[in-house]
Design a protein around this motif. Structure first.
Motif, mmCIF file in Angstrom:
data_model
loop_
_atom_site.group_PDB
_atom_site.id
_atom_site.type_symbol
_atom_site.label_atom_id
_atom_site.label_comp_id
_atom_site.label_asym_id
_atom_site.label_seq_id
_atom_site.Cartn_x
_atom_site.Cartn_y
_atom_site.Cartn_z
ATOM 1 N N LEU A 3 0.838 -1.196 0.000
ATOM 2 C CA LEU A 3 0.000 0.000 0.000
ATOM 3 C C LEU A 3 0.871 1.243 0.000
ATOM 4 O O LEU A 3 1.833 1.332 0.773
ATOM 5 N N ILE A 5 0.308 5.600 -0.037
ATOM 6 C CA ILE A 5 -0.496 6.820 -0.087
ATOM 7 C C ILE A 5 0.419 7.900 -0.645
ATOM 8 O O ILE A 5 1.468 8.199 -0.061
ATOM 9 N N ALA A 48 -4.594 6.268 -2.951
ATOM 10 C CA ALA A 48 -4.095 5.023 -2.380
ATOM 11 C C ALA A 48 -3.842 4.057 -3.521
ATOM 12 O O ALA A 48 -4.703 3.841 -4.383
ATOM 13 N N HIS A 97 -10.959 -2.629 4.004
ATOM 14 C CA HIS A 97 -9.517 -2.776 4.179
ATOM 15 C C HIS A 97 -8.941 -1.708 5.106
ATOM 16 O O HIS A 97 -7.731 -1.646 5.305
ATOM 17 N N GLY A 98 -9.815 -0.850 5.645
ATOM 18 C CA GLY A 98 -9.350 0.206 6.530
ATOM 19 C C GLY A 98 -8.782 1.416 5.827
ATOM 20 O O GLY A 98 -8.156 2.279 6.459
ATOM 21 N N LEU A 99 -9.008 1.549 4.505
ATOM 22 C CA LEU A 99 -8.426 2.665 3.766
ATOM 23 C C LEU A 99 -9.021 4.008 4.186
ATOM 24 O O LEU A 99 -8.328 5.036 4.157
ATOM 25 N N ARG A 101 -9.915 4.976 7.190
ATOM 26 C CA ARG A 101 -9.202 5.431 8.389
ATOM 27 C C ARG A 101 -7.758 5.826 8.069
ATOM 28 O O ARG A 101 -7.228 6.781 8.637
ATOM 29 N N ILE A 102 -7.141 5.098 7.168
ATOM 30 C CA ILE A 102 -5.768 5.460 6.777
ATOM 31 C C ILE A 102 -5.755 6.843 6.140
ATOM 32 O O ILE A 102 -4.905 7.695 6.469
ATOM 33 N N CYS A 105 -6.390 9.506 8.829
ATOM 34 C CA CYS A 105 -5.176 9.723 9.631
ATOM 35 C C CYS A 105 -4.178 10.577 8.856
ATOM 36 O O CYS A 105 -3.529 11.469 9.419
ATOM 37 N N ASP A 106 -4.061 10.337 7.562
ATOM 38 C CA ASP A 106 -3.100 11.067 6.744
ATOM 39 C C ASP A 106 -3.508 12.526 6.583
ATOM 40 O O ASP A 106 -2.677 13.437 6.734
#
Length: 206
Positions: A3, A5, A48, A97-99, A101-102, A105-106
């Motif tokens: 992954l 970003i 992403a 896949h939690g993207l 939240r990722i 956070c970013d």
């Protein structure tokens, strides 16, 4: 699964447009002209990439722009400094896949060293309780509601305080600027129309 970003690149735009317009009713459709506006003006526009495939993107803008979104303009009327999340889209194949939240956070990491507030909106028509709950658990609170145009959907306008900003402002922004490190650098945009460009990470001004 690898992954990454990263900032959007021009060759990503066709895939971003297709992904946006396949997202369904919860995401406003884009045309190539509006997407080009984001590419040229958005302070935060990252994608992403999973194993070389575009898995999602998030677009956010600072205050002081000429963006015509009624929700952006609502925040501009009520707050002097903010980062506004215009949209986040995750490809169907990469849901759960939690993207989300990722990405949040970013963008939080980007915003908290620049502004005191992170903002967005969620649709109440149609209402998606998963989306509402996601934002609530991430610290957003409703600061208003409005209808997008005469016949548009009702939206909940959300904001999240960024308490770290006060420390960053007093320690760095009021004393020459952010440290010169890659993760603090501003996105390189192809055209900057501002007459007073914002300070880049590490840029020192008298």
């Amino acid at each position: 699964m690898a992954l990454a970003i990263r900032d959007v690149r021009e060759h990503d735009l066709d895939a971003v447009l297709a992904l946006n317009n396949a997202a369904g009713r919860s995401i406003l459709a884009l045309d190539a002209t509006r997407l080009r506006y984001f590419y040229e003006h958005a302070e935060y526009f990252r994608v992403a990439e999973i194993d070389g495939h575009l898995a999602g993107f998030l677009i956010a803008l600072r205050e002081g722009g000429d963006y015509e979104s009624p929700n952006y303009r609502w925040f501009a009327k009520h707050y002097p400094q903010f980062v506004y999340i215009d949209r986040i889209v995750i490809a169907n194949a990469y849901h759960r896949h939690g993207l989300g939240r990722i990405f949040y956070c970013d963008v939080h990491s980007y915003a908290e060293v620049r502004v005191p507030l992170l903002t967005c909106e969620v649709f109440l028509e149609p209402r998606d309780d998963v989306v509402v709950l996601f934002h609530g658990t991430y610290g957003f609170q409703e600061v208003g509601q409005q209808r997008m145009g005469e016949h548009g959907p009702q939206v909940s306008l959300l904001a999240r305080d960024l308490p770290s900003y006060a420390y960053v402002r007093e320690t760095y922004l009021e004393h020459g600027g952010l440290p010169d490190v890659p993760w603090l650098a501003e996105r390189s945009r192809p055209f900057l129309h501002d007459t007073t460009p914002r300070r880049l990470a590490g840029e020192r001004r008298p």
